[in-house]
Write an enzyme that holds these catalytic residues in place. Structure first.
Site: not given
Ligand code: UD1
Ligand code: CA
Length: 487
Positions: A11, A366
């Protein structure tokens, strides 16, 4: 155990008003999987042909179920959501098996074991209707209560219950039923809307069977497995259960978790033996982690594939990308949009990699942006390097060949190729292709003016004194000047 002569109805037509989002709740995810997909997958695993009753936002649910299942489910449209009994009635032309299993679509944690136990009890006792029950101690208006004595049994919806629910020790209805098709056919049209919600209650079938002296059977299941999800609080509770189940599963498979209560893992994730997952890590979607990896705290990996022996430092984000063995990523790295990091590469702090390949043993340690770039092996990318991949209209490729050395603070204006073994000088803006084995310098040359420091200082002081004097006179504003200004 094989479940024969059986078909299922899920359902899934309701509006989910208690969720208040305006969307069907059945698309809300629990550990990365939509609620409706749980029952769809379970029924597929059990090999039970299934009908989904859909209504509210039916296209979304139909698409989801079809996408996640291989067997072809059937869909029936319940135009108006008149209750669970009405939803089942909508499917009656498709009933063609001896027994029908009915599941509420909002009970996602139900297991194979619960269904098998229900089936066994139902078939062995030749019941007309069997349903799963559990214990619930909450006092709110959720769950139908099972009211039973020696002679009768019925389900009374919480809204229709007149006694104090909190004081009652009765069982609750889990919303999972197994019903003989002959009985269902004879009774489904006899349901009425004479109740507090003015809906056709599927649950009234229990009383009907009892009144006809037909066998009604209940099968007990732990509450955590049959929780119905009607609002965000219940969704949260269900996800907690699923999440801890997933984590315990991986613990049993040789995965170490730091502060496991703070970790989130989706259903589709795989983790290899010997790996460690740090606190606050989120592993999402179809992420696959190899053996002996270390995923450190607060990292998020979504649809990421990580090979063996990879080290991911804290606060890293990896999405839709591939990381090969022995690579080191982060902290604070962001790798996304189908990027590949090859073996032994290092992608360090504050480095973003988008739609790019970083070759084996290459280092970008970096403060760097690598977008639409193909970077060979053993390349060095200096700190602060930016690939300028977008010209304002289109994206362009940057190619950096093996063994190249890109100096710090480079701006590489794509489309561009830096050849094998080449160097680019620190601080360069590189706009032209750099041939292999060369040095590219793209910056203004430095001039040193010897003994110029004192002279410069005097010049600067004189300029500053002049500016101060100018400002002093400019700040004396006479009333007349103010008036003029205001006009
Ligand atoms: C239902 C049961 C209750 C049980 C609880 C277990 C009824 C009347 N009550 O209550 O006894 O304890 O489940 O979780 O059945 N749906 C439709 N069409 C409709 C109405 C609902 O398809 O017209 C679907 C919903 O999408 C949902 C399921 O049926 O998936 C259950 O509906 P819901 O409104 O959540 O029922 P509960 O009030 O929880
Ligand atoms: Ca419900």
């Amino acid at each position: 155990m094989s479940l024969n002569k059986l078909q299922a109805i899920v359902l899934a037509a309701g509006q989910a008003t208690r969720f208040k989002t305006g969307n069907t709740k059945l698309i809300e995810k629990i550990c990365g999987q939509e609620m409706i997909v749980f029952s769809a997958k379970l029924l597929e695993k059990l090999n039970i042909p299934t009908i989904f009753v859909v209504g509210y936002q039916k296209e979304i649910i139909e698409n989801l179920v079809s996408k996640h299942t291989c067997c072809k489910p059937q869909f029936i449209h319940q135009e108006k959501q008149l209750g669970t009994g009405h939803a089942v009635a909508c499917t009656k032309d498709l009933w063609n098996q001896k027994n029908i299993l009915i599941l509420n679509g909002d009970v996602p944690l139900v297991t194979q074991k619960i269904i098998e136990k229900l089936y066994k009890k139902h078939t062995e006792s030749d019941a007309a209707i069997s349903f799963v029950v559990s214990h619930y101690t909450g006092s709110d208006h959720a769950y139908g209560r099972v009211v039973e004595d020696e002679k009768s049994i019925r389900i009374v919806e919480a809204k229709d219950f007149n006694q104090d629910i909190y004081d009652e020790q009765c069982c609750i209805n889990a919303g999972i039923y197994l019903i003989k098709t002959t009985f269902l056919k004879s009774c489904i049209n006899k349901l009425t809307t004479k109740n507090a919600s003015q809906e056709f209650y599927l649950t009234d079938l229990v009383q009907m069977a009892c009144k006809k002296n037909l066998k009604v059977v209940t099968s007990y299941a732990p509450f955590d497995r049959i929780r119905g999800i009607n609002d965000f609080e219940e969704l949260w509770a269900a996800e907690q259960i699923k999440r801890s189940e997933i984590i315990k599963h991986w613990m049993k498979h040789g995965v170490r978790f730091h502060l496991a209560q703070k970790i989130h893992i989706d259903i589709g994730v795989q983790i290899g033996v010997g790996s460690t997952i740090g606190s606050g890590v989120h592993l999402l979607g179809n992420t696959a982690i190899g053996q002996n990896c270390n995923i450190r705290k607060f990292s998020t990996l979504e649809n990421a594939t990580i090979e063996d022996n990879v080290e991911i430092f804290p606060n890293t984000i990896i999405r839709d990308s591939y990381v090969s063995k022995h690579a080191k990523i982060g902290p604070f790295a962001h790798i996304h949009s189908e990027s590949t990091i090859e073996q032994h590469a290092v992608v360090g702090n504050f480095v973003e990699v988008k739609k790019s390949t970083v070759g084996s043993h290459t280092k970008a340690k970096h403060l760097t942006y690598l977008g639409n770039a193909t970077i060979g092996s053993k390349v060095n990318i200096g700190a602060g390097t930016i690939t300028c991949n977008h010209d304002g209209v289109k994206k362009h490729q940057t190619i950096i060949q093996d063994n190249a050395y890109v100096g710090s603070n480079n701006t590489l204006v794509a489309p561009i190729t830096i050849g094998k073994n080449s160097f680019t000088a620190a601080g360069s803006t590189i706009t032209k292709d750099t041939p292999s084995n060369s040095l590219a310098i793209g910056r203004t040359r430095q001039i040193n003016k010897e003994n110029y420091a004192q002279k410069l200082l005097e010049k600067l002081k004189a300029r500053s004194a002049f500016i101060n004097k100018k400002n002093e006179t400019a700040h004396v504003i006479t009333p007349k000047k103010i008036q003029e200004k205001e006009l």
